[in-house]
Design an enzyme around this catalytic site. Structure first.
Site, mmCIF file in Angstrom:
data_model
loop_
_atom_site.group_PDB
_atom_site.id
_atom_site.type_symbol
_atom_site.label_atom_id
_atom_site.label_comp_id
_atom_site.label_asym_id
_atom_site.label_seq_id
_atom_site.Cartn_x
_atom_site.Cartn_y
_atom_site.Cartn_z
ATOM 1 N N SER A 1 55.142 -13.027 80.493
ATOM 2 C CA SER A 1 54.695 -11.753 81.160
ATOM 3 C C SER A 1 54.955 -11.874 82.503
ATOM 4 O O SER A 1 54.722 -12.681 83.238
ATOM 5 C CB SER A 1 53.261 -11.798 80.870
ATOM 6 O OG SER A 1 52.456 -10.681 81.321
ATOM 7 N N TYR B 1 44.780 -14.428 80.486
ATOM 8 C CA TYR B 1 45.959 -14.081 79.791
ATOM 9 C C TYR B 1 47.273 -14.599 80.399
ATOM 10 O O TYR B 1 48.250 -15.117 79.833
ATOM 11 C CB TYR B 1 45.868 -12.730 79.567
ATOM 12 C CG TYR B 1 47.532 -11.966 79.062
ATOM 13 C CD1 TYR B 1 47.961 -12.339 77.805
ATOM 14 C CD2 TYR B 1 48.446 -11.297 79.873
ATOM 15 C CE1 TYR B 1 48.903 -11.951 77.725
ATOM 16 C CE2 TYR B 1 49.414 -10.920 79.668
ATOM 17 C CZ TYR B 1 49.837 -11.142 78.253
ATOM 18 O OH TYR B 1 51.070 -10.584 77.975
#
Length: 357
Positions: A144, A169
């Site tokens: 990501s 995350y």
């Protein structure tokens, strides 16, 4: 990829389902094994819709197959069984607990899926070579743009140090890259990590800003624009993401030995982004125009009355901006869908899906 068996985790997810559709549409004789736990992090009916799209397409494909398995990648016995039974030659791990803000309040979900689940897949890939088997030819996984954290240098390059995540995350995604590197080095598993930048499009994730804004505007609620609108995002249309993933799937990093006779890790990481960050206020402006055009909102809708500029949220970053030079150099590909074209396709889908047009 003819006659290949491809394992796609997160098959009912936004990228996973679109990847399966594109593969089944364009490749001959491929066999996709799709795994998804269908969790209710967001509206499950969208996940069901995506799976239906795959089933519908499959009816016109005689020589390819699709097998759906409902299950959790954190279930080691299930993953081992899938590898033993289907022997995938390409693995694309798109199953993950997504979302920056959710990781602040629900960390357990991230550790289970993004760390334990990822480890289970790497272990299964490692043992796929047991007893002289051909095993996994390419292990592709979603990272990501969040790994760049509060990186001040833009555009973000895969050569940049990414040791300062600002959310759990992001930390789990950076961990995935580190784990993959270790397994590539130790067991010579060709692996490629993909740092996705703000993926959007039809049947996307309802927790993403463009989708949430649309829901709220349609319900006459106020939308909050963070950092007083001074955020920039490298919005990347789903078709561009999928095209990039497929090109990368087909070209695994080479297995070569170093001067010491030991494997040099067959390991790569790429950004897949639009290389053109858009200001959040401009983005909202285009979105509202396209929602009116599609008939989701009335022509006389008062946007100013439904907009609120607010400070930055914890875990967020002011800008995301992908340096896609390595992707262009290695694969001759660069995402190119304009924000207006992408949001137009989303608005049209939203109208059909929610308003029955």
């Amino acid at each position: 990829m003819r006659n290949k068996t491809i394992l796609v985790t997160g098959i009912a997810g936004f990228i996973g389902s679109n990847l399966a559709l594109k593969l089944l549409e364009n490749e001959e004789n491929i066999h996709i094994i799709g795994v998804d736990n269908m969790n209710d992090y967001y509206d499950v009916s969208i996940k069901e819709y995506r799976l239906q799209q795959i089933d519908t397409l499959l009816k016109s494909k005689k020589n390819s197959s699709f097998t759906y398995i409902k299950g959790n990648i954190a279930d080691k016995a299930l993953i081992d069984e899938i590898f033993k039974k289907y022997k995938p030659s390409i693995v694309v791990n798109l199953a993950a607990q997504a979302g920056v803000r959710y990781s602040i309040t629900n960390p357990d979900a991230y550790v289970e899926s993004n760390l334990i689940g990822f480890y289970n897949l790497l272990e299964a890939a490692r043992h796929s070579y047991d007893n002289g088997e051909a095993g996994v030819e390419h292990f592709v996984y979603a990272s990501s743009s969040s790994v760049y954290g509060s990186n001040k240098k833009v555009p973000y390059s895969t050569d940049d140090k990414v040791d300062n995540p600002v959310s759990l995350y992001a930390a789990t995604k950076k961990s995935n890259e580190l784990m993959a590197h270790a397994y590539s080095k130790l067991y010579n598993i060709p692996s490629t990590g993909l740092r996705f930048f703000t993926v959007y499009g039809p049947a996307g994730r309802p927790d993403m800003a463009y989708f949430g804004f649309t829901d709220k505007l349609r319900n006459n609620e106020t939308i909050q624009i963070f950092n007083y609108g001074n955020c920039k995002r490298d919005f990347t249309y789903i078709d561009d993401i999928v095209e990039g993933v497929i090109r990368i799937m087909k070209k695994a990093p080479e297995r070569v030995n170093g001067e010491d006779g030991l494997p040099i890790p067959p390991y790569k990481v790429y950004n897949i982004g639009n290389n053109q960050p858009e200001n959040l206020l401009e983005f909202v402006d285009i979105l509202q125009q396209e929602l009116i055009r599609a008939g989701v909102l009335p022509e006389d809708y008062d946007f100013e009355a439904h907009k609120e500029l607010v400070p930055m949220q914890p875990g967020d970053v002011p800008v995301t901006y992908a340096d896609t030079t390595p992707l262009e150099n290695d694969f001759g590909f660069k995402p190119s869908t304009s924000l207006r074209d992408g949001l137009r396709a989303f608005a049209k889908w939203y109208k059909e899906f929610y308003m029955g047009d």
